[in-house]
Design a protein around this motif. Sequence first.
Motif, PDB file in Angstrom:
ATOM      1  N   UNK A 296       0.695  -1.009   0.110  1.00 36.29           N
ATOM      2  CA  UNK A 296      -0.046  -0.110   0.099  1.00 36.29           C
ATOM      3  C   UNK A 296       0.867   1.224   0.160  1.00 36.29           C
ATOM      4  N   UNK A 297       0.447   2.078  -0.956  1.00 38.43           N
ATOM      5  CA  UNK A 297       1.422   3.263  -0.983  1.00 38.43           C
ATOM      6  C   UNK A 297       0.607   4.351  -0.558  1.00 38.43           C
ATOM      7  N   UNK A 298       1.330   5.537   0.151  1.00 33.49           N
ATOM      8  CA  UNK A 298       0.761   6.908   0.589  1.00 33.49           C
ATOM      9  C   UNK A 298      -0.467   6.670   1.378  1.00 33.49           C
ATOM     10  N   UNK A 299      -0.331   5.980   2.354  1.00 34.21           N
ATOM     11  CA  UNK A 299      -1.394   5.612   3.454  1.00 34.21           C
ATOM     12  C   UNK A 299      -1.720   6.671   4.170  1.00 34.21           C
ATOM     13  N   UNK A 300      -2.856   7.180   4.445  1.00 31.85           N
ATOM     14  CA  UNK A 300      -3.411   8.375   4.907  1.00 31.85           C
ATOM     15  C   UNK A 300      -2.863   9.745   4.591  1.00 31.85           C
ATOM     16  N   UNK A 301      -2.618   9.536   2.988  1.00 35.11           N
ATOM     17  CA  UNK A 301      -2.271  10.739   2.251  1.00 35.11           C
ATOM     18  C   UNK A 301      -0.811  11.397   2.620  1.00 35.11           C
ATOM     19  N   UNK A 302      -0.093  10.336   3.473  1.00 39.73           N
ATOM     20  CA  UNK A 302       1.489  10.847   3.910  1.00 39.73           C
ATOM     21  C   UNK A 302       2.380  10.114   2.863  1.00 39.73           C
ATOM     22  N   UNK A 303       3.197  10.769   2.399  1.00 37.79           N
ATOM     23  CA  UNK A 303       4.339   9.909   1.527  1.00 37.79           C
ATOM     24  C   UNK A 303       5.605   9.836   2.682  1.00 37.79           C
ATOM     25  N   UNK A 304       5.722   8.586   2.902  1.00 37.53           N
ATOM     26  CA  UNK A 304       6.898   8.174   3.698  1.00 37.53           C
ATOM     27  C   UNK A 304       8.164   8.058   2.957  1.00 37.53           C
ATOM     28  N   UNK A 305       9.144   8.738   3.477  1.00 35.82           N
ATOM     29  CA  UNK A 305      10.452   8.523   2.761  1.00 35.82           C
ATOM     30  C   UNK A 305      11.542   7.806   3.721  1.00 35.82           C
ATOM     31  N   UNK A 306      12.422   6.867   3.133  1.00 37.83           N
ATOM     32  CA  UNK A 306      13.419   6.171   4.082  1.00 37.83           C
ATOM     33  C   UNK A 306      14.603   6.499   3.790  1.00 37.83           C
ATOM     34  N   UNK A 307      15.508   6.600   4.588  1.00 41.01           N
ATOM     35  CA  UNK A 307      16.912   6.943   4.286  1.00 41.01           C
ATOM     36  C   UNK A 307      17.851   5.764   4.990  1.00 41.01           C
ATOM     37  N   UNK A 308      18.540   4.907   4.739  1.00 39.34           N
ATOM     38  CA  UNK A 308      19.091   3.955   5.598  1.00 39.34           C
ATOM     39  C   UNK A 308      20.640   3.912   5.200  1.00 39.34           C
ATOM     40  N   UNK A 309      21.552   4.180   6.449  1.00 36.31           N
ATOM     41  CA  UNK A 309      23.092   4.320   6.243  1.00 36.31           C
ATOM     42  C   UNK A 309      23.394   4.615   7.650  1.00 36.31           C
ATOM     43  N   UNK A 310      24.724   4.027   7.772  1.00 37.66           N
ATOM     44  CA  UNK A 310      25.418   4.553   8.987  1.00 37.66           C
ATOM     45  C   UNK A 310      25.579   5.874   9.189  1.00 37.66           C
ATOM     46  N   UNK A 311      25.601   6.560  10.278  1.00 39.61           N
ATOM     47  CA  UNK A 311      25.799   7.844  10.937  1.00 39.61           C
ATOM     48  C   UNK A 311      27.126   8.059  10.519  1.00 39.61           C
TER      49      UNK A 311
ATOM     50  N   UNK B 137      20.131   4.426  11.167  1.00 39.83           N
ATOM     51  CA  UNK B 137      21.588   4.266  10.882  1.00 39.83           C
ATOM     52  C   UNK B 137      22.216   3.512  12.085  1.00 39.83           C
ATOM     53  N   UNK B 138      23.389   3.049  11.956  1.00 37.12           N
ATOM     54  CA  UNK B 138      24.181   2.657  12.901  1.00 37.12           C
ATOM     55  C   UNK B 138      24.886   3.460  13.928  1.00 37.12           C
ATOM     56  N   UNK B 139      24.669   3.538  15.271  1.00 34.82           N
ATOM     57  CA  UNK B 139      25.840   4.177  16.137  1.00 34.82           C
ATOM     58  C   UNK B 139      26.583   3.184  17.144  1.00 34.82           C
ATOM     59  N   UNK B 140      27.602   2.921  16.748  1.00 37.28           N
ATOM     60  CA  UNK B 140      28.362   1.987  17.628  1.00 37.28           C
ATOM     61  C   UNK B 140      29.782   2.434  18.205  1.00 37.28           C
ATOM     62  N   UNK B 141      29.995   3.837  17.763  1.00 45.96           N
ATOM     63  CA  UNK B 141      31.303   4.366  18.336  1.00 45.96           C
ATOM     64  C   UNK B 141      31.191   5.922  18.461  1.00 45.96           C
TER      65      UNK B 141
ATOM     66  N   UNK C   1      14.899  10.368  13.423  1.00 46.66           N
ATOM     67  CA  UNK C   1      15.976   9.632  13.463  1.00 46.66           C
ATOM     68  C   UNK C   1      16.043   8.257  14.417  1.00 46.66           C
ATOM     69  N   UNK C   2      16.498   7.138  13.595  1.00 48.48           N
ATOM     70  CA  UNK C   2      16.351   5.814  14.640  1.00 48.48           C
ATOM     71  C   UNK C   2      17.911   5.365  14.174  1.00 48.48           C
ATOM     72  N   UNK C   3      18.292   4.646  15.493  1.00 53.51           N
ATOM     73  CA  UNK C   3      19.621   4.121  15.341  1.00 53.51           C
ATOM     74  C   UNK C   3      19.536   2.541  15.793  1.00 53.51           C
ATOM     75  N   UNK C   4      20.489   1.844  15.144  1.00 53.47           N
ATOM     76  CA  UNK C   4      20.866   0.487  15.700  1.00 53.47           C
ATOM     77  C   UNK C   4      19.542  -0.590  15.624  1.00 53.47           C
ATOM     78  N   UNK C   5      18.688  -0.481  14.436  1.00 49.83           N
ATOM     79  CA  UNK C   5      17.894  -1.350  14.274  1.00 49.83           C
ATOM     80  C   UNK C   5      18.180  -2.617  13.861  1.00 49.83           C
TER      81      UNK C   5
END
Length: 388
Positions: free
Chosen positions: A195-210, A238-242, A267-271
């Motif tokens: 399902x795309x654009x649920x509730x009218x909100x476009x959700x954008x994801x960026x994944x990569x180490x910090x 992203x990853x925060x390990x140091x 911002x999320x880390x260490x998922x």
Amino acid sequence: MLILYVAPRYHTNQIPITEGLLKAGYQVRFLAMYKGVSENYEALKPDILKTPIILRTVYKIIRKRRGEVYAENWMLRNYKPGYIQILNYLRTSKPDIVILRERSRQSRIVHACCKLLGIRNVILYNQNPINADEWRGKRLKQMLAKIVFPKVRYSPVKYVNLLNSSYSSPTIPVNSHAYFAPFVQEVNIIPEEKKYVKDGIIRILDVGKYRDYKNHKILVEAVSLIKERKNFHITIVGQVSNEDEQEYFDSLASMIQDYNLQGKFTLLKNIPYRRMKELYTDHDIFVLPSKKEVASISVLEAMSNGLCTISTDNNGTAFYVLEGNAGLIFDNTSAKDLASKLVYFLGHQEEISYYGKNALNYIRENCGFEKYLERLRHIVRKEFKSDI
């Protein structure tokens, strides 16, 4: 049939290959220099080489003085396993095929030990484009490399620099012993259930180490140019390990606050790896903003979950997006160019599902495990006159 992979660490892009080979009845072992922070060992636990005491001591000193990232890169450049350790490991494991990651000291020593033990089916795996002249202006190094490294090479990258005006896509690689084998990525979602654009909100994801080279800040700059738009939200994982990664994370959070964009970003880390599927499923667009990415596996993960993808041009897997008509490519030096790509999708929401479905079709037809195994069999058959 035992296939041995040798690399600095057990990267997440190895997981679907390992799972596929084990399911197909092959034995698989993985020999690594060290354990990474965000690795998953459900399918296979790698064997870890012993690090000499002197090297460990120097590493600790460098890490304390220069930080974790610098110390890790130093270790990758300078680590050299002992010949006796490698010879004993190879004698015990008795691999039928050995696949070495990159032209490194580690690979050079393992290759030499394979020669001593008569193990001839040795392949080099790196992520340089198959049509690249790796030795332009370095003929002496080329001569030495032919002696100390395998001549047979495969890569999951066909070509790079897609926005370069002089770009062309040769179909014949410069090196006749260089082969293309795709990253292994299976479709992770039933297309009809995406399902795309649920509730009218476009959700954008960026994944990569910090880290700086991941270039998350250019995404913040791009959003600052279009912050009047109301119908989107961005999650960065992203990853925060140091300390270095924590410092970048804090700097990124401060930048978002300075631009008054707190409502636009999470911002999320260490998922954990296994939780990433849920995040991909919940988003519509994937953005890879890196300054330079040899070959981003997260692009393939996003495509396999039906996300429309915006990739930096300086990324070895950008051609998957291009060939699959799965999204757009932007100039990694231009926040304005990235902003224009975001604006396009914000104003043409129907295109998000169009590109997302194209991504799923491309992954299904070109990146399944069977495609990888087919290419590996072709390489072994052609180069070593044997079968697996």
